[in-house]
Structures are given as C-alpha cells and as structure tokens.
Motif scaffolding. Sequence first.
Motif, PDB file in Angstrom:
ATOM      1  N   HIS A  27       0.808  -1.272   0.001  1.00  0.00           N
ATOM      2  CA  HIS A  27      -0.128  -0.069   0.142  1.00  0.00           C
ATOM      3  C   HIS A  27       0.723   1.175   0.028  1.00  0.00           C
ATOM      4  O   HIS A  27       0.414   2.239  -0.647  1.00  0.00           O
ATOM      5  CB  HIS A  27      -0.917   0.046   1.229  1.00  0.00           C
ATOM      6  N   GLU A  28       1.950   1.216   0.803  1.00  0.00           N
ATOM      7  CA  GLU A  28       2.844   2.319   0.907  1.00  0.00           C
ATOM      8  C   GLU A  28       3.719   2.394  -0.285  1.00  0.00           C
ATOM      9  O   GLU A  28       3.923   3.686  -0.632  1.00  0.00           O
ATOM     10  CB  GLU A  28       3.705   2.413   2.056  1.00  0.00           C
ATOM     11  N   GLY A  30       2.922   1.299  -3.543  1.00  0.00           N
ATOM     12  CA  GLY A  30       2.028   2.061  -4.509  1.00  0.00           C
ATOM     13  C   GLY A  30       2.509   1.422  -5.854  1.00  0.00           C
ATOM     14  O   GLY A  30       2.323   2.313  -6.900  1.00  0.00           O
ATOM     15  N   LEU A  31       2.950   0.228  -6.130  1.00  0.00           N
ATOM     16  CA  LEU A  31       3.448  -0.111  -7.263  1.00  0.00           C
ATOM     17  C   LEU A  31       2.641  -1.274  -8.001  1.00  0.00           C
ATOM     18  O   LEU A  31       3.133  -1.489  -8.976  1.00  0.00           O
ATOM     19  CB  LEU A  31       5.000  -0.693  -7.321  1.00  0.00           C
ATOM     20  N   GLU A  33      -1.026  -2.942  -8.805  1.00  0.00           N
ATOM     21  CA  GLU A  33      -2.575  -3.098  -9.020  1.00  0.00           C
ATOM     22  C   GLU A  33      -2.911  -4.456  -8.708  1.00  0.00           C
ATOM     23  O   GLU A  33      -2.945  -5.370  -9.342  1.00  0.00           O
ATOM     24  CB  GLU A  33      -2.755  -2.756 -10.326  1.00  0.00           C
ATOM     25  N   ASN A 277      -6.997   5.350   5.179  1.00  0.00           N
ATOM     26  CA  ASN A 277      -6.041   4.134   4.258  1.00  0.00           C
ATOM     27  C   ASN A 277      -6.128   2.637   4.750  1.00  0.00           C
ATOM     28  O   ASN A 277      -6.217   1.942   4.089  1.00  0.00           O
ATOM     29  CB  ASN A 277      -4.549   4.705   4.456  1.00  0.00           C
ATOM     30  N   PRO A 651      -2.762   1.538  -9.313  1.00  0.00           N
ATOM     31  CA  PRO A 651      -2.092   0.775  -8.351  1.00  0.00           C
ATOM     32  C   PRO A 651      -2.804   0.917  -6.812  1.00  0.00           C
ATOM     33  O   PRO A 651      -3.557   1.620  -6.408  1.00  0.00           O
ATOM     34  CB  PRO A 651      -0.781   1.528  -8.090  1.00  0.00           C
ATOM     35  N   LYS A 653      -2.601   1.918  -3.404  1.00  0.00           N
ATOM     36  CA  LYS A 653      -1.568   2.783  -3.247  1.00  0.00           C
ATOM     37  C   LYS A 653      -2.427   3.907  -2.070  1.00  0.00           C
ATOM     38  O   LYS A 653      -3.469   4.293  -2.064  1.00  0.00           O
ATOM     39  CB  LYS A 653      -1.013   3.943  -4.387  1.00  0.00           C
ATOM     40  N   LYS A 655      -2.931   7.228   0.449  1.00  0.00           N
ATOM     41  CA  LYS A 655      -3.010   8.577  -0.116  1.00  0.00           C
ATOM     42  C   LYS A 655      -2.481   9.223   1.254  1.00  0.00           C
ATOM     43  O   LYS A 655      -3.022   8.990   2.121  1.00  0.00           O
ATOM     44  CB  LYS A 655      -4.468   9.043  -0.254  1.00  0.00           C
TER      45      LYS A 655
END
Length: 669
Positions: A27-28, A30-31, A33, A277, A651, A653, A655
């Motif tokens: 999640h952090e 963000g690469l 999907e 998140n 992705p 990811k 926020k």
Amino acid sequence: MFRPEEMVKLDVITLNRYKDELLTYLHEAGLVEIRELDVKLAQRDAPNEYHRKAASYSITISRLVDFLGAHKKTSGGGLKEFFFPKEKPKRTYRYEGLEKLIKDVEDFLARVEPEIKAVEGKLSSLQTEIEKIKEAISTLELLSVFRLPVEYLRHSGLVEVNVGSVERVKLSALLDDLKKITEGRVAIVSKDAGDRALLVIANLSKDHDKVNSVLAKHSFERIEVPEGEGTPGELVGEYRRKLDAKLRELDDARKEAEKLAEKYYDDVVFYQELMENERDKANVLPKLARTNMTFALTGWLPRVDVPKVLKGIKKVTKGKAYINVREPSKEELEEIPIKLKNPRWARPFEMLTEMYGVPRYDEIDPTPIIAFTYSFFFGFMLTDFMYGLIVGIVAALLVKGHKKFDDGTYKFAYTLLISSFFTMLMGILFGSYFGNAADIVLQYITGNPNAHAWRIIDPLREPLPVLLAALGIGLAHLFVGYSIGFYLKWKNGDRKGAVFEQLPWVLIILSIAFFVTKNPSLVLGAKALFGVGIVLFAIGEIISNGGLAALMIISDFFGFVGTWLSYARLMALALATSGIAMVVNVLAAMVWGIKISVVPLGIVIGLIIFIGGQLFSTAINALGAFVHSLRLQYVEFFGTFYSGDGKPFNPFKAKREVSKLELKADGGA
C-alpha cells in the motif's frame, strides 16, 4: 516513448501472519495493482474485527473533521496562495500493526471526542433555541394587529381559541359555516394580511370536533401562540432580549469551538487519514484467497519496478513466500492495465491523453505527438504575441508554484506554458500584438499611415494563404494518423484492415500532396496513387458493407473530406482572435480624445477599455483555442488510429497528505 510501460503479472503466496504487514508495504509502495483471484480450492478473504473498527472510526473522525474544519480560522488564501500553495506538514506514525493503530485511535477518541461533542451539542442546542425564539418573534409581530393579550389567544377551560389564517376568498364561506355549525355560538376577529386573512376564533370546547371539520374543509392554517403574558407588541421586546442573550451564548460557544479547532484539527485530520488508508486496505481483502495458514494475491506491476517489489516482499515475509513473476499471455491482453511512459518534457501532456482514454497494450501512446500538435494548434488559433505572453506568465507562475505537487494544476499549466511559446511565435509571424495595436503605435510614432510591425502575412488582409496553410497542416496531421493506424493493424495481424481501411487514405493524402506541387512527373504519380487508393477504398467498403457499399463509399469519402475541412478552424480562430483584438482597439481609439475642460477623460476610459477588453479577449480566445485544439486531437486525429480503450493502471496505493508511515520492515519511512 510511444509505448506504455511493460507490465508483468505477480503472484504471491505466503503465511497469514505476514498479511497485514505485506499489504501495508504494498500500500505504501503503490507499485502493484491487485486483481481478484479466481479461486476454487481456497476461500476468499474478508475484513476482520479491526478492519471493521477502522471503517467505523473513519466515519466518526470525518464528522469531527467537518465540525472543527467549519470553525477553524483560515489564513493565507488570495492570489499568492493560488500560485504558490504551501505544502502540508507531514507527521510520522510508526506502524506496528493494525491492532496497535486501532488502540491508539481509540485512546485519541476517548480523550478528544467527548470534549468536541460537548461543544458541538451546545452549539446545536443554542441554534435550535435561537430559531424557536426567532419564530416566536415573527409570530408575535404577525399577531400584533389584534392588540389582544396573548393569554386570550390560547385555549382556556370551557372556551377554545384557534388562531390562524385562511385565503381571503374562502373567508366568507368559512364564517358562514362556523356560525351555522355552532348555531351562532362563536366569536371571530379577522384582519387582512395580503391575500390571506388572520383570524382569532373563539368557540365552546364542546363544539371542538364540529369546528375542526369546518376549519379543515377551508384549509385553515393554525398559528402556535408563543408563551407569555401581555400584548404581542409587549412580548416582542421580551423575546428580543432572550434572543440577544442566546446570541451572546452562541458567540461564546463558537469561540470555544474555534479554540478546539486550533487545538485538535491537525490531530483529527492526521488520524482521519490513517483510518481512511486502513479502510482502503480492507477493501482489497475480498480479492485475496486464504487457507487456515496462508493467503495468496495476484496483480500487475511495471517490469521496471519488479526488483524493488521483490526485495520488499522478501524482507517483509523474511523469505517465507512463493513469488511468481510472469509475462502476460495473449488471453490477458485486454486485462493488462496501462501506465503511460514518456520523457519528462512530455509527461504533463499525459493528462490530455488520459482525458480521452489510455491506449490498449497493443496500441501506441500518442502523448509525444499531441504534445507538439496540441501546442502548435493552440498557438495557431490564439496567434497573438501579447496574448501568448500573458498566458505564458500566468502558466509559468503556476508551474513554479505547483511543480512540487505534480498535480493537475501543474500539468495543465505546463501544457499552457509550452502552448504560449507557439502562440508568441505565430504572433510574430502574423505581426499581431494585441491585434493591430503595434501598427497603430508605429503609425503614430513615424507619421506613416502604412507603417506596420514585421510579419510574413496579415491573416485579416490575406486569409486565403492562411486557410491553405491550415488545410495543409490538417492533411499532414491526418497522414500521420492513418500511417500509424496502418502500422498498428499490420503489426497486430489485421492485414485486411491495414490494406483496406488505412492504406487507401495514406495513398489519397500522398496523391493530394503531389497534385499540389504541380510538378508534371509528380502529378503523374499522384494520379496513380489516387487511383490505387480509391480502388482499395471501394474494395474495403464492399467487403464491409455488401449491398450498402455504394452508399457507404459516398458517405465515408465525404466524411473524410469533412474531417479534412475541419482543420479550417485553425484559420477561423486565428481571424477571430485578430478581429476581436482590433475591435477593442477601435473602441479605445473612439474615446481616446474625449476631454472635459482640460481633463483628458478619454485617455482614462480608453485605457480601461483597452486593458479590460484585451484581457477578456485573451481569456475567451485562449478558451476557444484550448477546446478546438483538443477537438482536432480527439475527433479528427484519434479517429484515424486510436481507440483509447485501455484500462488505466490503478495501483494499490496509500493517500498521504498529512501523514507518513514508518514501517517495521523498513526501519524508516
């Protein structure tokens, strides 16, 4: 460039105890999907107790944010804040698992929520009371025409009193029915109130049902008489004093709320972002599969990011993970998410491509092409040096102020900045500086009525060459589009489509270009190319439309001609820009010499007309150039080869605007 990022499929199976930490890492980062797993031998994952708490606390904290945000004192703003917004400070949270985070949030809410809710409740109660007092004052002012003590207007023992209003046209019938139904045992006082009549009706309590039926029949609207003693006029003063006291209490309560906002607003926004998140992470759980001991996930990621992701997964799981990275199969072609890949100078223009739709994995990315053609068309249409300078200055300030955010404002301003250079260039070539303002100044300075700024051509005096240039540019634009379409269809195995749908127009456009040269040898070749193109076009229509081929040949051919002629808008908007600017100059000149005594009033009015008119012209013509330049890309150009049916890369990811997560696996942010 011209191709989206190469994507690969990622499959991961690891132990359940690493699930939260692994999902947090992904999640952090963000690469990746994450996609839904098609499982048969395992069950789908689902949110647990702590995920449900995170969703609940997210809603609770959002309400606190709304309340405190409404009472937070704002600072800054204005043009400076618009051009140069400040970055929000970020606070670091050391993530030690969802359970620990939920406990921290619960501790925070236990300390803060009662304090905020108390003030919120006080404000709500005071506002309700104030509205009731205002309503009572309004009612008393309405009843003041009767000049009767309000205690007489309320029910008392054997006598019932009704106060209200009725439409004036129904008054006579209402009075007759009341007297008839009560056999005259009724007292009525009425006053006019516009198209309605105010009534005080006194009757015996035993006639309650009879009177109510008559009042309902005539749509009698009751008025609730406020509490108190004395005439309505006397009570108004008393209620106003109550209102003033409550307003002072409300003001004090708002000051309390402002203090709380100053004290807690940043904290609640911080925890709100953490909870939102976590809720986002929980939403991906149904896409996973799990057994009693393990869980599995699958997804797409750019090939360039594979080493970083693999390293992170192995670190989080301590090497206890099955990881499979594979190439996409032909069956998965339409499922591959698209992440555009362009050099830095073209990257902001991806926004324009994405507004239409990203390419499929087997298409090309047109962003580098439209980075030039969109900017050039914009400049051709706006075509004034000073307009380009104004747009360029505004865009440059926005680019400088928003570059650190890489947001939509930065990308849009960047496209305008590049477009402004083409606008200034075309303004120099056409000699346009606020229309013909430069010519007027030169003629005034030199005394020569024929003096003018340097230019290649004046579009207002010689529009035909400009029109021919616009059509030539359009033909080149379409040629590029059909050539790309031919290449893509051939490359992707649609040879028939390449030969009968794209190639005919490539040949026809080339033949038109050769015809224009009027070179005898090229004209002969042009005739051959045109003939071959028409034949291939006709065959393609017969294959596609059968019996309707004759009609479709005519329709599609003139459709191509219409598309080509659509590029005449380049000339039309260039003339419109020059024309509007010239009208502003004429209006300013008309009032320039006006004087009142020795006061040159006309100069002041003329400057206002000139500056205001040219700024308006800049804005309205820049908007037209933006819209029509996009249309030439989306309708005319993209229609030759581009579908835009790809699925954008989305992705998994986090926020992060005010928070920054420090992961145990990283030992840092």
